[in-house]
Design an enzyme around this catalytic site. Structure first.
Site, short mmCIF file in Angstrom:
data_model
loop_
_atom_site.label_atom_id
_atom_site.label_comp_id
_atom_site.label_asym_id
_atom_site.label_seq_id
_atom_site.Cartn_x
_atom_site.Cartn_y
_atom_site.Cartn_z
N CYS A 1 49.36 46.12 36.39
CA CYS A 1 47.97 45.47 36.41
C CYS A 1 46.92 45.83 35.21
CB CYS A 1 47.18 45.52 37.60
SG CYS A 1 45.68 44.48 37.72
N CYS B 1 41.46 41.97 36.31
CA CYS B 1 43.05 42.12 36.19
C CYS B 1 43.43 41.21 35.10
CB CYS B 1 43.45 41.91 37.58
SG CYS B 1 42.81 42.94 38.98
N LYS C 1 48.20 38.77 48.41
CA LYS C 1 47.11 39.72 48.11
C LYS C 1 45.77 39.13 48.24
CE LYS C 1 45.29 42.98 44.63
NZ LYS C 1 45.31 43.81 43.55
N ARG D 1 36.92 39.20 42.14
CA ARG D 1 38.43 38.81 42.09
C ARG D 1 38.91 37.56 42.78
NH1 ARG D 1 39.24 43.46 39.36
NH2 ARG D 1 39.70 45.50 40.42
N GLU E 1 52.07 31.44 48.16
CA GLU E 1 52.30 32.51 47.31
C GLU E 1 53.64 33.30 47.29
OE1 GLU E 1 50.16 32.95 44.73
OE2 GLU E 1 48.25 32.07 45.04
N LYS F 1 49.20 42.46 51.42
CA LYS F 1 48.22 43.36 51.24
C LYS F 1 46.67 42.74 51.34
CE LYS F 1 46.38 45.82 47.37
NZ LYS F 1 46.15 46.03 45.94
N SER G 1 43.63 51.65 50.76
CA SER G 1 42.65 52.39 50.59
C SER G 1 41.57 52.36 51.61
CB SER G 1 42.02 52.51 49.25
OG SER G 1 41.25 51.28 49.17
N TYR H 1 48.54 55.85 51.94
CA TYR H 1 48.18 57.30 51.72
C TYR H 1 48.51 58.35 52.67
CZ TYR H 1 46.06 54.06 48.39
OH TYR H 1 45.72 52.97 47.36
C1 PBG Z 1 44.92 46.62 40.94
C2 PBG Z 1 45.27 47.02 42.45
C3 PBG Z 1 44.40 47.22 43.17
C4 PBG Z 1 44.88 47.81 44.55
C5 PBG Z 1 46.10 47.95 44.14
N1 PBG Z 1 46.16 47.54 42.73
C6 PBG Z 1 42.92 46.93 43.65
C7 PBG Z 1 42.06 45.52 43.57
O1 PBG Z 1 42.93 44.30 43.49
O2 PBG Z 1 40.96 45.30 43.18
C8 PBG Z 1 44.30 48.20 45.93
C9 PBG Z 1 44.90 49.51 46.62
C10 PBG Z 1 44.16 49.97 47.67
O3 PBG Z 1 42.96 49.56 47.92
O4 PBG Z 1 44.64 51.04 48.15
N2 PBG Z 1 44.86 45.25 40.99
#
Ligand code: PBG
Length: 314
Positions: A106, A116, A181, A203, A219, A234, A260, A299
């Site tokens: 990315c 991105c 995503k 985004r 997708e 995700k 996260s 994590y």
């Molecule tokens: C990059 C990306 C993101 C995450 C993984 N790759 C952030 C986003 O898209 O803003 C998020 C991973 C997480 O929150 O643990 N584009």
């Protein structure tokens, strides 16, 4: 008896551990928004990977950052051969020849606007971004990545990356597409770890609307048609219905990302004394597996692997 009839299996082999690689040597800096997770220089990332491997986790997802002052409009730090992801691929490989090294592809951590893709006239230029992603993917493969995982959500990027990898003589390098995503508030803690929050807007023009389940399947179909070898949903926890729907639709391996914000909520509840964090983690990971994910990016990987060594998932 319960062991005999247990329906869903969770073990360390199902887990993928994300590592945040930063420039420097000997850097191990705890991330405030992700207690227990660290920004690691390439040497420290190799140590962390070795510690995880000793606990049974041998798949890693690498995130990087540019050199200080290295952000620019195109995110050119992403494809530098001396970049931290490229370096970490080499140091981890030297320490752990058998590890599975997946790289996140990315531009958001490398662009000075935090999006991105490249920005033209205040909007994302999807097609101008594709060659930059392809270049980044090839530089990861040349540095030793086993799997390329594009997370940018530009349309057509799987095909562009597949073509570029094949031309670079990396026909055998698989693509794990962040296929479904969603534009999620659960990425907040990650953006602090990666310094990748968008400087303007959000985004939603390239990530999915959280309300869109059918579009998520489209997708997935598109990424598989373009040549994705594995697909991802995700976030995971708020999207278990999507995990189950993708599972029912495709025979391809399915990965879910326990992101996260999902991790940070568990740690926060634990810190407040409201829950046993590890018990929550095992229950969450089991539920993601139960919904149909083959593997989970989390994590909690080391914590869960340690716990599973001694006790069963709930
Ligand atoms: C990059 C990306 C993101 C995450 C993984 N790759 C952030 C986003 O898209 O803003 C998020 C991973 C997480 O929150 O643990 N584009």
């Amino acid at each position: 008896m319960r062991d005999l009839v247990r329906e869903t299996d969770l073990s360390a082999r199902h887990l993928i551990y994300p590592l945040f690689v930063v420039p420097g040597v000997g850097v191990r800096r705890e991330i405030a928004s992700l207690p227990g997770q660290f920004q690691l220089s390439p040497d420290a990332a190799a140590q962390e990977a070795a510690a995880a491997a000793a606990e049974g986790v041998s798949a890693f997802l690498l995130f990087g950052q540019p050199m200080p002052g290295g952000k620019d409009p195109e995110g050119s730090g992403a494809w530098h051969d001396a970049g931290v992801v490229q370096q970490a691929l080499r140091t981890i490989r030297a320490a752990l020849p058998q590890a599975l090294l997946i790289t996140d592809v990315c531009l958001c951590a490398y662009t000075n606007h935090g999006h991105c893709g490249v920005v033209r006239g205040g909007a994302i230029d999807n097609d101008a971004t594709l060659p930059l992603l392809a270049r980044t993917a090839v530089s990861h493969a040349l540095a030793g990545a086993d799997v390329i995982a594009p997370s940018d959500m530009m349309d057509g990027r799987v095909a562009a990356i597949r073509t570029a990898l094949d031309r670079a003589d990396h026909q055998g390098t698989p693509i794990l597409a962040y296929a479904a995503k969603f534009a999620s508030g659960f990425y907040g803690p990650f953006r602090e770890a990666e310094d990748s929050a968008p400087a303007f807007g959000d985004r939603r023009t390239y990530q999915l609307d959280p309300a869109a389940a059918r579009q998520a399947l489209r997708e997935v179909d598109a990424d598989l048609a373009e040549g994705a070898d594995l697909v991802m949903v995700k976030p995971a926890l708020g999207y278990l219905d999507v995990v189950a729907a993708v599972r029912a639709r495709t025979l391809a391996p399915l990965v879910a990302y326990n992101v996260s914000g999902e991790y940070a909520m568990v740690r926060a509840a634990e810190r407040a004394g409201w829950a046993d964090g590890t018990a929550l983690a095992l229950e969450i990971l089991t539920s993601i597996r139960r919904a149909g994910a083959d593997a989970v990016i989390t994590y909690h990987a080391r914590e869960a692997a340690r716990a599973l060594g001694g006790r069963r998932a709930p």
